[in-house]
Design a protein around this motif. Structure first.
Motif, PDB file in Angstrom:
ATOM      1  N   ASP A 152       1.008  -1.073  -0.298  1.00 32.88           N
ATOM      2  CA  ASP A 152       0.244   0.580  -0.008  1.00 32.88           C
ATOM      3  C   ASP A 152       0.614   1.260   0.163  1.00 32.88           C
ATOM      4  O   ASP A 152       0.925   2.028   0.755  1.00 32.88           O
ATOM      5  CB  ASP A 152      -1.054   0.519   1.434  1.00 32.88           C
ATOM      6  N   CYS A 153       0.759   1.854  -1.053  1.00 32.36           N
ATOM      7  CA  CYS A 153       1.882   3.307  -1.444  1.00 32.36           C
ATOM      8  C   CYS A 153       0.942   4.642  -1.529  1.00 32.36           C
ATOM      9  O   CYS A 153       1.880   5.353  -1.524  1.00 32.36           O
ATOM     10  CB  CYS A 153       2.453   3.323  -2.424  1.00 32.36           C
ATOM     11  N   ARG A 154      -0.485   4.181  -1.372  1.00 30.54           N
ATOM     12  CA  ARG A 154      -1.126   5.360  -1.824  1.00 30.54           C
ATOM     13  C   ARG A 154      -0.786   6.912  -0.724  1.00 30.54           C
ATOM     14  O   ARG A 154      -0.982   7.482  -1.327  1.00 30.54           O
ATOM     15  CB  ARG A 154      -2.435   5.217  -0.923  1.00 30.54           C
ATOM     16  N   HIS A 155      -0.122   7.064   0.520  1.00 27.58           N
ATOM     17  CA  HIS A 155       0.925   7.836   0.887  1.00 27.58           C
ATOM     18  C   HIS A 155       1.587   7.918   1.351  1.00 27.58           C
ATOM     19  O   HIS A 155       2.416   8.890   1.563  1.00 27.58           O
ATOM     20  CB  HIS A 155      -0.089   8.159   2.662  1.00 27.58           C
ATOM     21  N   ALA A 156       2.263   7.140   0.291  1.00 25.53           N
ATOM     22  CA  ALA A 156       3.619   7.363  -0.129  1.00 25.53           C
ATOM     23  C   ALA A 156       4.313   8.339  -0.613  1.00 25.53           C
ATOM     24  O   ALA A 156       3.864   8.287  -1.422  1.00 25.53           O
ATOM     25  CB  ALA A 156       4.372   5.890   0.211  1.00 25.53           C
TER      26      ALA A 156
END
Length: 234
Positions: A152-156
């Protein structure tokens, strides 16, 4: 297993002249001027940690919340800020940065994609600023979905390392392994600096190819690494 023998790098008796790639950039975001020590507790809210404590504590962490602007500014400056520079015979200046580089050439560019944004920026280590790269959105469009397939890289914030091999080959024969070692040194330094700043960081196996090389003419650029960074999830 087919091991690739990249040869032993040796300085050329007569160096080549190389003209560095000129990036087509538009929008620019300047960071605040870095402090003398590049590590301002008041900006980050994190206590400075002892070096050996950071070495022992460093882990790949795969859960991210969004960075603050000062987080990214300190991370990049701490690893790649230009501390001094000098002329050379190769057609470009040599630089002293916190991360080591063969011949002080620093052929690795740091590209940034912020969460929720389409474009990619290049970190200008002298200006301490991000410059949006024209056309990079379409060229590098597959990269975030590639990471999303792993975690999960949505906020990375994504960090793409892009090598400009011609810079290293201006000085060295058989320079390929030096470029990969430079990329590894930069990736490791980013990971350690992120740990010191209390950030979550994870290097990925994705190199950025074949997309990174399409940012310029043939054989000018190549992807040599991708990573994700962010604040810990509350």
């Amino acid at each position: 297993m087919n091991w690739i023998d990249s040869g032993n790098p040796t300085p050329k008796s007569q160096p080549d002249a190389y003209t560095p790639h000129v990036w087509k950039s538009s929008h620019c975001r300047f960071f605040n001027a870095p402090g003398k020590n590049g590590n301002d507790d008041a900006q980050t809210g994190n206590a400075v940690r002892e070096f050996f404590e950071v070495l022992q504590a460093r882990r790949s962490r795969r859960a991210f919340s969004a960075l603050q602007t000062n987080d990214l500014a300190l991370l990049l400056w701490s690893c790649a800020g230009v501390l001094a520079n000098t002329t050379s015979r190769y057609g470009f200046e040599l630089e002293l940065r916190p991360t080591p580089s063969a011949g002080a050439i620093h052929p690795i560019h740091i590209l940034i994609n912020l969460p929720g944004e389409r474009g990619w920026c290049r970190y200008d280590a002298r200006a301490h600023a991000l410059f949006e790269i024209e056309g990079a959105h379409q060229t590098l469009l597959p990269l975030r979905p590639k990471v999303e397939a792993i975690m999960d890289c949505r906020h990375a914030t994504l960090i793409l390392l892009v090598a400009e091999p011609g810079k290293s080959f201006a000085k060295y024969d058989h320079a390929s392994s030096l470029i990969w070692r430079d990329a590894g040194a930069l990736s490791a330094t980013l990971g350690l600096a992120a740990e010191a700043l209390g950030l979550n960081f994870c290097s990925l196996g994705i190199t950025g190819e074949p997309w990174a090389s399409n940012l310029a003419a043939t054989d000018v650029l190549t992807g040599v690494g991708l990573a994700a960074v962010g604040r810990p999830v509350p």
